[in-house]
Design a protein around this motif. Structure first.
Motif, PDB file in Angstrom:
ATOM      1  N   MET A 240      11.369   9.100  48.203  1.00 15.87           N
ATOM      2  CA  MET A 240      12.500   9.153  49.122  1.00 15.87           C
ATOM      3  C   MET A 240      13.683   8.401  48.516  1.00 15.87           C
ATOM      4  O   MET A 240      13.513   7.400  47.800  1.00 15.87           O
ATOM      5  CB  MET A 240      12.119   8.514  50.454  1.00 15.87           C
ATOM      6  N   PRO A 241      14.861   8.879  48.739  1.00 18.11           N
ATOM      7  CA  PRO A 241      16.023   8.187  48.175  1.00 18.11           C
ATOM      8  C   PRO A 241      16.140   6.774  48.732  1.00 18.11           C
ATOM      9  O   PRO A 241      15.715   6.490  49.861  1.00 18.11           O
ATOM     10  CB  PRO A 241      17.188   9.078  48.614  1.00 18.11           C
ATOM     11  N   LEU A 242      16.710   5.922  47.915  1.00 17.17           N
ATOM     12  CA  LEU A 242      16.866   4.522  48.330  1.00 17.17           C
ATOM     13  C   LEU A 242      17.873   4.442  49.465  1.00 17.17           C
ATOM     14  O   LEU A 242      18.922   5.092  49.450  1.00 17.17           O
ATOM     15  CB  LEU A 242      17.346   3.687  47.143  1.00 17.17           C
ATOM     16  N   SER A 243      17.558   3.610  50.416  1.00 17.25           N
ATOM     17  CA  SER A 243      18.461   3.474  51.558  1.00 17.25           C
ATOM     18  C   SER A 243      18.358   2.043  52.087  1.00 17.25           C
ATOM     19  O   SER A 243      17.509   1.257  51.651  1.00 17.25           O
ATOM     20  CB  SER A 243      18.094   4.480  52.659  1.00 17.25           C
ATOM     21  N   GLY A 244      19.189   1.738  53.008  1.00 21.20           N
ATOM     22  CA  GLY A 244      19.173   0.409  53.604  1.00 21.20           C
ATOM     23  C   GLY A 244      20.164  -0.543  52.931  1.00 21.20           C
ATOM     24  O   GLY A 244      20.997  -0.127  52.111  1.00 21.20           O
ATOM     25  N   GLU A 245      20.056  -1.796  53.296  1.00 22.27           N
ATOM     26  CA  GLU A 245      20.965  -2.804  52.746  1.00 22.27           C
ATOM     27  C   GLU A 245      20.154  -4.010  52.292  1.00 22.27           C
ATOM     28  O   GLU A 245      19.125  -4.345  52.868  1.00 22.27           O
ATOM     29  CB  GLU A 245      21.961  -3.265  53.811  1.00 22.27           C
ATOM     30  N   VAL A 246      20.674  -4.662  51.255  1.00 22.69           N
ATOM     31  CA  VAL A 246      20.036  -5.874  50.746  1.00 22.69           C
ATOM     32  C   VAL A 246      21.134  -6.895  50.434  1.00 22.69           C
ATOM     33  O   VAL A 246      22.127  -6.566  49.768  1.00 22.69           O
ATOM     34  CB  VAL A 246      19.211  -5.599  49.477  1.00 22.69           C
ATOM     35  N   SER A 247      20.953  -8.082  50.935  1.00 24.40           N
ATOM     36  CA  SER A 247      21.884  -9.163  50.579  1.00 24.40           C
ATOM     37  C   SER A 247      21.082 -10.303  49.969  1.00 24.40           C
ATOM     38  O   SER A 247      19.959 -10.583  50.401  1.00 24.40           O
ATOM     39  CB  SER A 247      22.644  -9.656  51.822  1.00 24.40           C
ATOM     40  N   VAL A 248      21.649 -10.897  48.952  1.00 23.63           N
ATOM     41  CA  VAL A 248      20.990 -12.008  48.270  1.00 23.63           C
ATOM     42  C   VAL A 248      21.528 -13.306  48.881  1.00 23.63           C
ATOM     43  O   VAL A 248      22.730 -13.601  48.792  1.00 23.63           O
ATOM     44  CB  VAL A 248      21.256 -11.955  46.767  1.00 23.63           C
ATOM     45  N   ASP A 249      20.651 -14.046  49.507  1.00 28.12           N
ATOM     46  CA  ASP A 249      21.078 -15.264  50.186  1.00 28.12           C
ATOM     47  C   ASP A 249      21.165 -16.428  49.215  1.00 28.12           C
ATOM     48  O   ASP A 249      22.194 -17.103  49.130  1.00 28.12           O
ATOM     49  CB  ASP A 249      20.115 -15.584  51.329  1.00 28.12           C
ATOM     50  N   THR A 250      20.099 -16.687  48.482  1.00 23.33           N
ATOM     51  CA  THR A 250      20.092 -17.794  47.510  1.00 23.33           C
ATOM     52  C   THR A 250      19.451 -17.302  46.229  1.00 23.33           C
ATOM     53  O   THR A 250      18.573 -16.442  46.247  1.00 23.33           O
ATOM     54  CB  THR A 250      19.313 -19.001  48.023  1.00 23.33           C
ATOM     55  N   VAL A 258      23.570 -11.114  36.426  1.00 20.64           N
ATOM     56  CA  VAL A 258      24.603 -10.217  36.941  1.00 20.64           C
ATOM     57  C   VAL A 258      24.034  -9.538  38.176  1.00 20.64           C
ATOM     58  O   VAL A 258      22.916  -9.039  38.151  1.00 20.64           O
ATOM     59  CB  VAL A 258      25.009  -9.163  35.895  1.00 20.64           C
ATOM     60  N   MET A 259      24.812  -9.545  39.221  1.00 14.07           N
ATOM     61  CA  MET A 259      24.349  -8.923  40.460  1.00 14.07           C
ATOM     62  C   MET A 259      25.109  -7.618  40.695  1.00 14.07           C
ATOM     63  O   MET A 259      26.340  -7.589  40.580  1.00 14.07           O
ATOM     64  CB  MET A 259      24.548  -9.877  41.636  1.00 14.07           C
ATOM     65  N   ILE A 260      24.413  -6.603  40.997  1.00 16.52           N
ATOM     66  CA  ILE A 260      25.025  -5.286  41.206  1.00 16.52           C
ATOM     67  C   ILE A 260      24.583  -4.788  42.580  1.00 16.52           C
ATOM     68  O   ILE A 260      23.502  -4.205  42.738  1.00 16.52           O
ATOM     69  CB  ILE A 260      24.597  -4.281  40.115  1.00 16.52           C
ATOM     70  N   PRO A 261      25.412  -5.015  43.597  1.00 20.43           N
ATOM     71  CA  PRO A 261      25.057  -4.495  44.927  1.00 20.43           C
ATOM     72  C   PRO A 261      25.485  -3.046  45.085  1.00 20.43           C
ATOM     73  O   PRO A 261      26.586  -2.651  44.697  1.00 20.43           O
ATOM     74  CB  PRO A 261      25.853  -5.417  45.859  1.00 20.43           C
ATOM     75  N   GLU A 262      24.581  -2.261  45.593  1.00 27.38           N
ATOM     76  CA  GLU A 262      24.871  -0.850  45.840  1.00 27.38           C
ATOM     77  C   GLU A 262      24.316  -0.471  47.202  1.00 27.38           C
ATOM     78  O   GLU A 262      23.616  -1.255  47.846  1.00 27.38           O
ATOM     79  CB  GLU A 262      24.227   0.045  44.759  1.00 27.38           C
ATOM     80  N   GLU A 263      24.617   0.721  47.579  1.00 25.87           N
ATOM     81  CA  GLU A 263      24.077   1.202  48.835  1.00 25.87           C
ATOM     82  C   GLU A 263      22.580   1.460  48.684  1.00 25.87           C
ATOM     83  O   GLU A 263      22.150   2.249  47.854  1.00 25.87           O
ATOM     84  CB  GLU A 263      24.781   2.487  49.263  1.00 25.87           C
ATOM     85  N   GLY A 264      21.825   0.788  49.446  1.00 24.27           N
ATOM     86  CA  GLY A 264      20.386   0.987  49.441  1.00 24.27           C
ATOM     87  C   GLY A 264      19.647   0.101  48.479  1.00 24.27           C
ATOM     88  O   GLY A 264      18.432  -0.064  48.603  1.00 24.27           O
ATOM     89  N   VAL A 265      20.346  -0.478  47.504  1.00 24.67           N
ATOM     90  CA  VAL A 265      19.646  -1.285  46.509  1.00 24.67           C
ATOM     91  C   VAL A 265      20.606  -2.326  45.948  1.00 24.67           C
ATOM     92  O   VAL A 265      21.799  -2.073  45.758  1.00 24.67           O
ATOM     93  CB  VAL A 265      19.076  -0.410  45.374  1.00 24.67           C
ATOM     94  N   THR A 266      20.087  -3.485  45.712  1.00 20.72           N
ATOM     95  CA  THR A 266      20.847  -4.535  45.040  1.00 20.72           C
ATOM     96  C   THR A 266      20.067  -4.931  43.785  1.00 20.72           C
ATOM     97  O   THR A 266      18.868  -5.235  43.864  1.00 20.72           O
ATOM     98  CB  THR A 266      21.031  -5.752  45.938  1.00 20.72           C
ATOM     99  N   MET A 267      20.770  -4.929  42.659  1.00 17.82           N
ATOM    100  CA  MET A 267      20.118  -5.216  41.393  1.00 17.82           C
ATOM    101  C   MET A 267      20.597  -6.563  40.878  1.00 17.82           C
ATOM    102  O   MET A 267      21.776  -6.930  41.005  1.00 17.82           O
ATOM    103  CB  MET A 267      20.425  -4.138  40.350  1.00 17.82           C
ATOM    104  N   VAL A 268      19.676  -7.282  40.248  1.00 19.40           N
ATOM    105  CA  VAL A 268      19.981  -8.533  39.574  1.00 19.40           C
ATOM    106  C   VAL A 268      19.515  -8.384  38.135  1.00 19.40           C
ATOM    107  O   VAL A 268      18.344  -8.062  37.885  1.00 19.40           O
ATOM    108  CB  VAL A 268      19.282  -9.721  40.245  1.00 19.40           C
TER     109      VAL A 268
END
Lengths: 273, 151
Positions: A240-250, A258-268
């Motif tokens: 299934m395609p990636l969906s949802g939200e992710v926020s990095v708190d700490t 390097v942090m790359i926030p996208e729709e459905g996925v956040t990459m570090v």
């Protein structure tokens, strides 16, 4: 039903052809072999038997050749091949030419030379045998009449030999011909009457026209089920395609990232590991 | 007469399914599933195999032409304070581990603690609607994905 009847008829016809061929081999084994041997003698003018011909001593030649030909014909039972017939015809031609040289008789005149008549009878005999077994008796009778007719060079040694052979074979072969052949025919007809259409196997019924639609529908339904199942499998196995939200708190990391926030996925990206 | 067992059988199966569904929904209020995936990327054109296809766009942007799923774990019904671990090898090195702990869980969001001891990496993330968190290690060509799953 019609197809099964045709199929049964093919079986019968194939068997009859085979039987017919075997019977024909038996029936034609004698007289044509006599004719062939005459032709071979014609190819060898130095043969002792051939020495009688220049003088046209028909009586002596008839006795010697007839005895020899009858003896040899008893030893041959196989079918006369085309090659043998060609050799015989070549022998006849040779004898015609030889007879012309030695006697001066025109071979094209049937009244004076029996060999063209002989050749004609051979051709007719061959055609009749190959045409149909039922005509064998008619031909043989016709050949006898033909050989004894006044205008066919009758009463020569060759024609008499042929006549005798034909009479013998008609007398000997007719009951053989009618008996076994008729029995075979009756057997085959009985088989045809009791022929039952074989029932196809269950899987084979799918190929029958009436069942083809059902088989096709079942196949299409199976394909649809496979496709749907594959899709469902993909969905349940993480496609299934990636969906949802992710926020990095700490973040606790000693190196650079390097942090790359996208729709459905956040990459570090850990660049220093 | 012989088929009289069919109707009661269907009723029993449906009733059992409804009961299990009810029990499951009651537990789902404070429990969450956690999935950890480890993928090995490749510069060679091996293609994206299996479940790595889901991350094709994220992996491709770093110049990789293919990837494969090395390992995956899905743990269901994890309550707050419980953890999920997945061990892996980055190349021929020692066995490493990803540890994910559920910090909080509600219908709106899920807080996770993602810890990779070997890399001395530790982070707290908040996931809404089952969002995915990915850690990319360029030198190892590894992608580690973590996501909660709530129904």
């Amino acid at each position: 039903m019609l197809k099964s009847a045709h199929r049964g008829l093919d079986v019968v016809l194939t068997a009859l052809r085979s039987e017919h061929e075997e019977l024909r081999r038996e029936l034609v084994g004698g007289a044509p072999e006599v004719l062939k041997r005459i032709g071979e003698l014609g190819e060898a003018p130095s043969d002792d038997d051939w020495l009688f011909f220049p003088d046209w001593d028909l009586d002596l030649g008839d006795q010697l050749l007839t005895a020899r030909l009858r003896e040899e014909s008893q030893q041959v039972t196989d079918e006369i091949a085309d090659e043998d017939w060609r050799r015989f015809q070549a022998g006849v031609d040779h004898r015609i030419a030889h007879g012309t040289e030695t006697t001066g008789v025109d071979p094209l005149r049937a009244e004076e030379a029996p060999l063209p008549v002989f050749s004609l009878l051979v051709d007719e005999h061959r055609a009749a045998v190959e045409a149909a077994p039922g005509e064998w008796s008619d031909f043989s009778q016709h050949a006898v009449e033909r050989a004894m007719s006044p205008g066919a060079g009758a009463e020569t040694w060759a024609v008499r030999t042929l006549r005798d052979e034909v009479e013998q074979r008609v007398e000997r072969d007719t009951p053989i011909f009618e008996g076994p052949f008729r029995r075979v025919l009756e057997d085959r007809l009985r088989q045809l009457e009791t022929y039952e259409k074989p029932q196809p196997k269950p899987w084979f019924r799918l190929l029958a026209p009436r069942r083809f639609g059902v088989g096709l529908a079942a196949s299409m339904a199976m394909v649809v089920c496979l496709v749907v199942g594959s899709r469902l499998s993909e969905r349940t196995s993480g496609y299934m395609p990636l969906s949802g939200e992710v926020s990095v708190d700490t973040v606790d990391f000693e190196g650079d990232l390097v942090m790359i926030p996208e729709e459905g996925v956040t990459m570090v990206v850990l660049t220093e590991v | 007469m012989r088929n009289n067992w069919i109707t009661p059988g269907i009723v029993a199966v449906v009733s059992l399914g409804m009961l299990l569904t009810f029990l499951g929904s009651a537990q789902a209020a404070d429990e969450v599933g956690v999935t950890i995936e480890i993928m090995k990327a490749s510069k060679e054109k091996t293609g994206f195999q299996g479940q790595s296809k889901r991350y094709k766009s994220q992996i491709s942007r770093f110049g990789f032409a293919g990837a494969r799923l090395m390992d995956k774990v899905t743990a269901l019904g994890r309550s707050v304070g419980e953890s999920v671990e997945l061990k892996f090898r980055d190349g021929g090195g020692p066995v490493q581990m990803v540890k994910v702990k559920v910090l909080s869980s509600s219908a709106q969001s899920t807080k996770l603690l993602v810890h990779i001891p070997a890399y001395r990496f530790r982070t707290e993330t908040t996931h809404k609607n089952n969002g995915t968190f990915v850690v990319f290690v360029p030198k190892k060509e590894l992608f580690l994905a973590v996501r909660p799953s709530r129904q």
